[in-house]
Scaffold this active site. Sequence first.
Site, PDB file in Angstrom:
ATOM      1  N   HIS A 182       0.834  -1.197   0.000  1.00 30.48           N
ATOM      2  CA  HIS A 182       0.000   0.000   0.000  1.00 30.48           C
ATOM      3  C   HIS A 182       0.868   1.245   0.000  1.00 30.48           C
ATOM      4  O   HIS A 182       2.070   1.200   0.293  1.00 30.48           O
ATOM      5  CB  HIS A 182      -0.961   0.004   1.199  1.00 30.48           C
ATOM      6  CG  HIS A 182      -0.286   0.047   2.534  1.00 30.48           C
ATOM      7  ND1 HIS A 182       0.056   1.233   3.174  1.00 30.48           N
ATOM      8  CD2 HIS A 182       0.099  -0.941   3.384  1.00 30.48           C
ATOM      9  CE1 HIS A 182       0.610   0.968   4.335  1.00 30.48           C
ATOM     10  NE2 HIS A 182       0.664  -0.343   4.486  1.00 30.48           N
TER      11      HIS A 182
ATOM     12  N   CYS B 261       2.835  -5.299   6.783  1.00 36.68           N
ATOM     13  CA  CYS B 261       2.534  -4.966   5.395  1.00 36.68           C
ATOM     14  C   CYS B 261       3.658  -4.120   4.800  1.00 36.68           C
ATOM     15  O   CYS B 261       4.545  -3.636   5.510  1.00 36.68           O
ATOM     16  CB  CYS B 261       1.204  -4.227   5.313  1.00 36.68           C
ATOM     17  SG  CYS B 261      -0.226  -5.307   5.602  1.00 36.68           S
TER      18      CYS B 261
END
Length: 537
Positions: free
Chosen positions: A436, A455
Site C-alpha cells: 500500500h 505490510c
Amino acid sequence: MNTPYLKRLALAAATSLFLALPAAAAPAAATIEALATASLSAPPAARPYDERNWLQRFYAPRGYAPAWSGHSAKLALALLDGAEAHGLSPAEYRSDALRAQLDDGDAGEPRFDAALTRAMLHYLADLRVGRVTSEFHTTLPDPRLHSFDPVVQLRAALDGGGLAAAVAAAQPAFPFYARVKDALAHYRALAATGQHSALPLPATLRAGDPYAGAAQLRERLVLLGDLPPGSAATGDGAYTPALAEGVRHFQLRHGLEADGVLGKETMAALNVPLSRRVRQLELTLERLRWLPALGPGRVIAVNLPAYRLWALDIGATGAQAAPLEMRVIVGESVKTPTPLFIGQMRYLEFNPYWNVPSSIALGELLPKLMRDRDYLARNEMELVGAGLATPATTVTDASLAALRAGKLRVRQRPGPKNALGAVKFAMPNPMNIYLHSTSQRELFARNRRDLSHGCIRVEKPLELAHFVLGDQPEWTFDSVAAAMAPGPMRKVNLSAPIPVVLFYATAMVDRDGSVLFTRDIYRRDVALEQALHTHQG
C-alpha cells in the site's frame, strides 16, 4: 520398531553394495541394477527432494547399461567443476574423486558410471530447487521438480549430447540470478587480490578532516568500484570531498545513511572481509533457487532486508524490459517481521478503508481510546460491527467492552490521514499482508526501514498502480492519478493475477548493476548457514 536403527541398517546395506560388490561378480548391467535397487531402500538424504528412485528410473529404460563414455564423462566433470560459479561446491558432487577414477581408466566401470550419474542428477536438482528446504516449499515431493525432472533432463541430454544445455536449463531464469552470479565472480576476484586489510578506525570524520588512512581508503573505494580508477590520489592525509563522495556511494550500496560521514557504522562495513561478501552472494543464489519458475509476464519482487521492490515484465524487450524499482518499508524486525511468501495480486482499492487488525486495535488503539475518547474522531476512524446500525466515532464504556470482546472493530476512513494512503494492492492471503501507499512519506528517507506491522509500504504507488493496470488501456497515468485523488473507495480487479514474491537476500544487484549489501535484519542468514551446515555434514 526402532526406526532410526532400521534406517542405519538400510544405509549400511546400500553402502556395502556400492563398496563391496566386485565388478567381476556380474556383468556391468547387473551391477548397476543392484546399485539402483540398493538406493531404493536407503534412508532419504537431507535434501529438499527424494532421489532414491533416480538411478532406477534413469537406467531401467536402457537396460541398466552404462551411460557414460570417456568423452561425455570428461564433459560432465567439467560441468561439475563449474558448480562454484553458482555458489555451490564441486566437492559436494565428488568431482575430484570421480576425475581420479576416470584418469585411472574407470570409464564404463559400473560403479563409476552410477556415481557420475548420481552426481549429475544431484547437481541439476540443486541448481533447480536448492540444497535445503526453502521457506516457500516445505513438503515433499517438491512441485518444482514436476516440470523439471532431473532424470528426464539428464537422459535426454546424454542422448542428444546436450549436457551443457541441461545445466543451463536447470538454473533459475529469474533475471536477478544471472546478475548475482556475475557479482559473485567479481567479488571472488576482488577477494583474491588480498587488498583488504583493515582500515584505521578514526573518530567520526567529515570532508576536510585530517585522516592518516586516506590513501588506503582511496584504494579500498577504487577496488570496490565506489571511486573511479582514475580519481586523484590522496597524498596529504586528508579526508577530501572526493573521498567523501566515494564513501557516500559506498553507503548507498550498503544500506547506510548516505551522508559521506566516515563514522563507526560505515567503517565497520568497509572492514567487512570480502570473503564474507562472497558468502552473502552465495546465500543469495541459494535463495533465488528456491523461487518458482516465473514468467513470461509481469511479476513484483520485494527483497525485504534491502527495502527494495522491483516490478518487471519477464520476457519483455526494449523499454518494457527495464524494471520499475522503488524503496519500501517492511515489518519491524523484532515484533512484526514481514513473512516470506509468494502471493497473487488480484485487485486494487483506490482510497481504501484501513480495517485495523485486531492485534493493533487491542494492543495499541484500545489503551489510547481508554485515555482519549476523541481519538477516533480526530484520526478519521470509526467503530463498525453487527451491533451498530451505522459506524460510530463516539466511544463509550459499552463500545470499548464490545471492541475488547471482538464484537466491534475499528476502521479508518479514506482520506489524507489514512494509514494506507491513496491505494492498496491486494493479494489475498491468511496473513493479511498487502502492499500500500502511505501518508508518512518522510519515512522513505530513512536508511533502516523495518517500521511497519508487517505490510509493505511502497514509495511510488502511482507508478506501481500504472504497472499492474498496464494491460488495461483505459488506465493511463492520468486516469490512475485521478483515481488516487481524494474520493470514495473504488475497487478495480486486475485482468489477470500478478505474482508477488516476498523474498530475503542480504546481497543483491540493482537495475544499474550496483551490488547491494544489507543488514541481516531478520537473522535469516544465520538460519540458512546452519541449514547448509547440517546438509553438508
